[in-house]
Design an enzyme around this catalytic site. Sequence first.
Site, PDB file in Angstrom:
ATOM      1  N   SER A  26      72.481  49.796  27.142  1.00  9.19           N
ATOM      2  CA  SER A  26      73.189  50.522  26.080  1.00  9.19           C
ATOM      3  C   SER A  26      72.434  50.407  24.758  1.00  9.19           C
ATOM      4  O   SER A  26      72.268  51.384  24.026  1.00  9.19           O
ATOM      5  CB  SER A  26      74.595  49.946  25.897  1.00  9.19           C
ATOM      6  OG  SER A  26      75.346  50.132  27.064  1.00  9.19           O
ATOM      7  N   GLY A  98      74.264  58.942  32.170  1.00  9.31           N
ATOM      8  CA  GLY A  98      75.438  59.466  31.463  1.00  9.31           C
ATOM      9  C   GLY A  98      75.363  59.174  29.973  1.00  9.31           C
ATOM     10  O   GLY A  98      75.744  60.010  29.142  1.00  9.31           O
ATOM     11  N   ARG A 126      79.243  64.577  36.823  1.00  8.72           N
ATOM     12  CA  ARG A 126      80.103  63.738  35.971  1.00  8.72           C
ATOM     13  C   ARG A 126      80.778  64.572  34.876  1.00  8.72           C
ATOM     14  O   ARG A 126      80.208  65.534  34.364  1.00  8.72           O
ATOM     15  CB  ARG A 126      79.273  62.579  35.400  1.00  8.72           C
ATOM     16  CG  ARG A 126      78.868  61.647  36.535  1.00  8.72           C
ATOM     17  CD  ARG A 126      77.998  60.519  36.069  1.00  8.72           C
ATOM     18  NE  ARG A 126      78.699  59.584  35.209  1.00  8.72           N
ATOM     19  CZ  ARG A 126      78.116  58.550  34.631  1.00  8.72           C
ATOM     20  NH1 ARG A 126      76.826  58.328  34.820  1.00  8.72           N
ATOM     21  NH2 ARG A 126      78.805  57.732  33.874  1.00  8.72           N
ATOM     22  N   SER A 172      86.402  54.932  26.040  1.00 11.08           N
ATOM     23  CA  SER A 172      85.019  55.261  26.385  1.00 11.08           C
ATOM     24  C   SER A 172      84.098  55.103  25.181  1.00 11.08           C
ATOM     25  O   SER A 172      84.237  55.805  24.178  1.00 11.08           O
ATOM     26  CB  SER A 172      84.926  56.698  26.903  1.00 11.08           C
ATOM     27  OG  SER A 172      83.570  57.119  26.913  1.00 11.08           O
ATOM     28  N   GLN A 174      81.054  55.937  25.235  1.00 15.42           N
ATOM     29  CA  GLN A 174      80.177  57.112  25.181  1.00 15.42           C
ATOM     30  C   GLN A 174      80.821  58.230  24.366  1.00 15.42           C
ATOM     31  O   GLN A 174      80.149  58.882  23.566  1.00 15.42           O
ATOM     32  CB  GLN A 174      79.847  57.594  26.598  1.00 15.42           C
ATOM     33  CG  GLN A 174      78.960  56.589  27.331  1.00 15.42           C
ATOM     34  CD  GLN A 174      78.596  57.007  28.739  1.00 15.42           C
ATOM     35  OE1 GLN A 174      79.094  58.012  29.245  1.00 15.42           O
ATOM     36  NE2 GLN A 174      77.746  56.226  29.380  1.00 15.42           N
ATOM     37  N   ASP A 320      81.458  48.019  33.798  1.00 10.31           N
ATOM     38  CA  ASP A 320      80.319  48.239  34.700  1.00 10.31           C
ATOM     39  C   ASP A 320      80.134  47.109  35.709  1.00 10.31           C
ATOM     40  O   ASP A 320      79.263  47.187  36.576  1.00 10.31           O
ATOM     41  CB  ASP A 320      79.028  48.415  33.882  1.00 10.31           C
ATOM     42  CG  ASP A 320      79.088  49.675  33.035  1.00 10.31           C
ATOM     43  OD1 ASP A 320      79.849  50.598  33.390  1.00 10.31           O
ATOM     44  OD2 ASP A 320      78.377  49.731  32.005  1.00 10.31           O
ATOM     45  N   LYS A 347      82.004  57.262  37.465  1.00 12.05           N
ATOM     46  CA  LYS A 347      80.711  56.674  37.087  1.00 12.05           C
ATOM     47  C   LYS A 347      79.622  57.331  37.942  1.00 12.05           C
ATOM     48  O   LYS A 347      79.818  58.416  38.457  1.00 12.05           O
ATOM     49  CB  LYS A 347      80.764  55.154  37.246  1.00 12.05           C
ATOM     50  CG  LYS A 347      81.809  54.483  36.351  1.00 12.05           C
ATOM     51  CD  LYS A 347      81.473  54.612  34.888  1.00 12.05           C
ATOM     52  CE  LYS A 347      82.488  53.941  33.995  1.00 12.05           C
ATOM     53  NZ  LYS A 347      82.235  54.179  32.581  1.00 12.05           N
ATOM     54  N   ARG A 392      74.458  50.043  40.610  1.00 15.34           N
ATOM     55  CA  ARG A 392      75.279  48.826  40.536  1.00 15.34           C
ATOM     56  C   ARG A 392      75.874  48.488  41.909  1.00 15.34           C
ATOM     57  O   ARG A 392      76.078  47.318  42.237  1.00 15.34           O
ATOM     58  CB  ARG A 392      76.363  48.961  39.472  1.00 15.34           C
ATOM     59  CG  ARG A 392      75.765  49.203  38.086  1.00 15.34           C
ATOM     60  CD  ARG A 392      76.591  48.726  36.940  1.00 15.34           C
ATOM     61  NE  ARG A 392      76.002  49.204  35.694  1.00 15.34           N
ATOM     62  CZ  ARG A 392      74.986  48.594  35.053  1.00 15.34           C
ATOM     63  NH1 ARG A 392      74.486  47.468  35.506  1.00 15.34           N
ATOM     64  NH2 ARG A 392      74.497  49.112  33.932  1.00 15.34           N
TER      65      ARG A 392
HETATM   66  O1  SPQ Z   1      74.785  55.741  31.307  1.00 13.05           O
HETATM   67  P1  SPQ Z   1      75.729  55.682  32.455  1.00 13.05           P
HETATM   68  O2  SPQ Z   1      75.132  56.342  33.648  1.00 13.05           O
HETATM   69  O3  SPQ Z   1      77.098  56.235  32.137  1.00 13.05           O
HETATM   70  O4  SPQ Z   1      75.880  54.120  32.795  1.00 13.05           O
HETATM   71  C1  SPQ Z   1      76.978  53.220  33.043  1.00 13.05           C
HETATM   72  C2  SPQ Z   1      76.391  52.106  34.006  1.00 13.05           C
HETATM   73  O5  SPQ Z   1      77.057  51.589  34.904  1.00 13.05           O
HETATM   74  O6  SPQ Z   1      75.248  51.756  33.779  1.00 13.05           O
HETATM   75  C3  SPQ Z   1      78.227  53.873  33.643  1.00 13.05           C
HETATM   76  F1  SPQ Z   1      78.144  54.280  34.800  1.00 13.05           F
HETATM   77  O7  SPQ Z   1      77.333  52.512  31.845  1.00 13.05           O
HETATM   78  C4  SPQ Z   1      78.047  53.090  30.744  1.00 13.05           C
HETATM   79  C5  SPQ Z   1      79.405  52.426  30.615  1.00 13.05           C
HETATM   80  O8  SPQ Z   1      80.165  52.557  31.779  1.00 13.05           O
HETATM   81  C6  SPQ Z   1      77.230  52.846  29.498  1.00 13.05           C
HETATM   82  C7  SPQ Z   1      78.013  53.014  28.241  1.00 13.05           C
HETATM   83  C8  SPQ Z   1      77.298  53.105  26.941  1.00 13.05           C
HETATM   84  O9  SPQ Z   1      76.126  52.698  26.839  1.00 13.05           O
HETATM   85  O10 SPQ Z   1      77.935  53.579  25.971  1.00 13.05           O
HETATM   86  C9  SPQ Z   1      79.388  53.037  28.219  1.00 13.05           C
HETATM   87  C10 SPQ Z   1      80.210  52.990  29.435  1.00 13.05           C
HETATM   88  O11 SPQ Z   1      80.644  54.288  29.770  1.00 13.05           O
HETATM   89  P2  SPQ Z   1      82.023  54.887  29.184  1.00 13.05           P
HETATM   90  O12 SPQ Z   1      82.145  56.237  29.846  1.00 13.05           O
HETATM   91  O13 SPQ Z   1      83.080  53.942  29.617  1.00 13.05           O
HETATM   92  O14 SPQ Z   1      81.883  55.003  27.746  1.00 13.05           O
END
Ligand code: SPQ
Length: 439
Positions: A26, A98, A126, A172, A174, A320, A347, A392
């Site tokens: 992240s 993502g 997704r 979230s 993200q 995660d 995910k 994972r």
């Molecule tokens: O980047 P990506 O593919 O979404 O990665 C994941 C992971 O397991 O590596 C989720 F599948 O991590 C996300 C995490 O679940 C990374 C993240 C971030 O860097 O902001 C936030 C989380 O997602 P979310 O949707 O809960 O905000």
Amino acid sequence: MSKKITFHVQKGGSLNGEARVAGDKSMSHRSIMLGSLAEGTTHVTGFLEAEDALTTLQAFRDMGVEIEQNGDGCLTIHGVGKHGLKAPKAPLYLGNSGTSMRLLSGLLAGQAFNSILTGDESLSKRPMKRVTEPLTKMGADIKTTEKGTSPLEITGKSGKLTGIDYEMPMASAQVKSCLLLAGMYAQGETTVTEPAPTRDHTERMLNGFGYPVDVDKNQASITANGKLTAMTIDVPSDISSAAFFLVGASIAENSNVLLKHVGINPTRTGVIDILRLMGANIEILNERTVGGEPVADLRVISSQLKGIAIPEHLVPLAIDEFPVLFIAAACAEGETRLTGAEELRVKESDRIQVMADGLQILGVNAEPTADGMIINGGGIGGGTVESQGDHRIAMAFAIAGLRASAAITILDCANVNTSFPTFKKLATDLGLQLTSDES
Ligand code: SPQ
């Protein structure tokens, strides 16, 4: 055609020694994004040189940012300033990531150029409406497929975005980060309210770059009045990667592992809290603050785990880590019950279903529910399981080998390279009997 990697893990063994796991994914993404928008030269150490963070790096190179990779996780980013990105010549391909797609959608919505974001098969499934809907309320123009998935076609609305006050329907980081990045280009204030705390690396790093973000309880607010000034970033090890060894050394007899320089930001440490509630022996040593982020060494020693009802407030703080926490639950005495974790279904794979399918193949009493799983611990057998291309899940089933009664084969493991390319080397150095083959 991309290559297929299969993992083979022998039963039993223990984990012993010291390791520094890969850099935080992240923070690595965010270091590229904010370093690119800064004025001046940003130096990064500990950067995660894995596929996901490298797609973000390539995307910014494609938008005219000069980024030097000096080896061993060291980067020099020649920032172009908040308004210095250039139109990419082709769609930006974001692979499996993502984070790249959701954060970039917010950043690109307010640029003076158009862009298209694409990804691999998993990323193309997704949900993206969670970002495009609030961005549309801000005045963004983003087209998705009818299902609300990528490719995302973004028409840059430079100077035309307006801040909103947005209550996120799901916890979230993200979505929060996407809207804060869009808010840097919007008229007025953008405020995001989260239903539960999520990782706050964007807010911390923006402040580190000198860009004002107000954080008050569960709200973060930003305006366009600010600039980023280059800085030095030391990315700590990723607690999400450390989690495989926190569980592995807990479940395998005679284990004792020291994980060095791990990020222990309180919005990420749910895995430690959950494992401790299950009876794990984890010590947090040598706590310090590095570049505004708390860091520590973690010592973990084998222990008999017990099943628990996982407190729902810990779910977003360990989101995660559930694939490997399900392995811990399968080795624990009694029932472990996870609720409030429906986000796991969207995910890189449906992590509830894919983990339940694999656990059942291995003879574990695991019952998937709409928002979690009920697992009755009692040991793990051998067999062949599918990771569905989810990094994972592949690593979680590799760790399961430590307590399995027979060998486990895990299919479709190439995506381990998206977050933890050194997993196999570190795991085998510590004692996991893991081999792989490619086809
Ligand atoms: O980047 P990506 O593919 O979404 O990665 C994941 C992971 O397991 O590596 C989720 F599948 O991590 C996300 C995490 O679940 C990374 C993240 C971030 O860097 O902001 C936030 C989380 O997602 P979310 O949707 O809960 O905000």
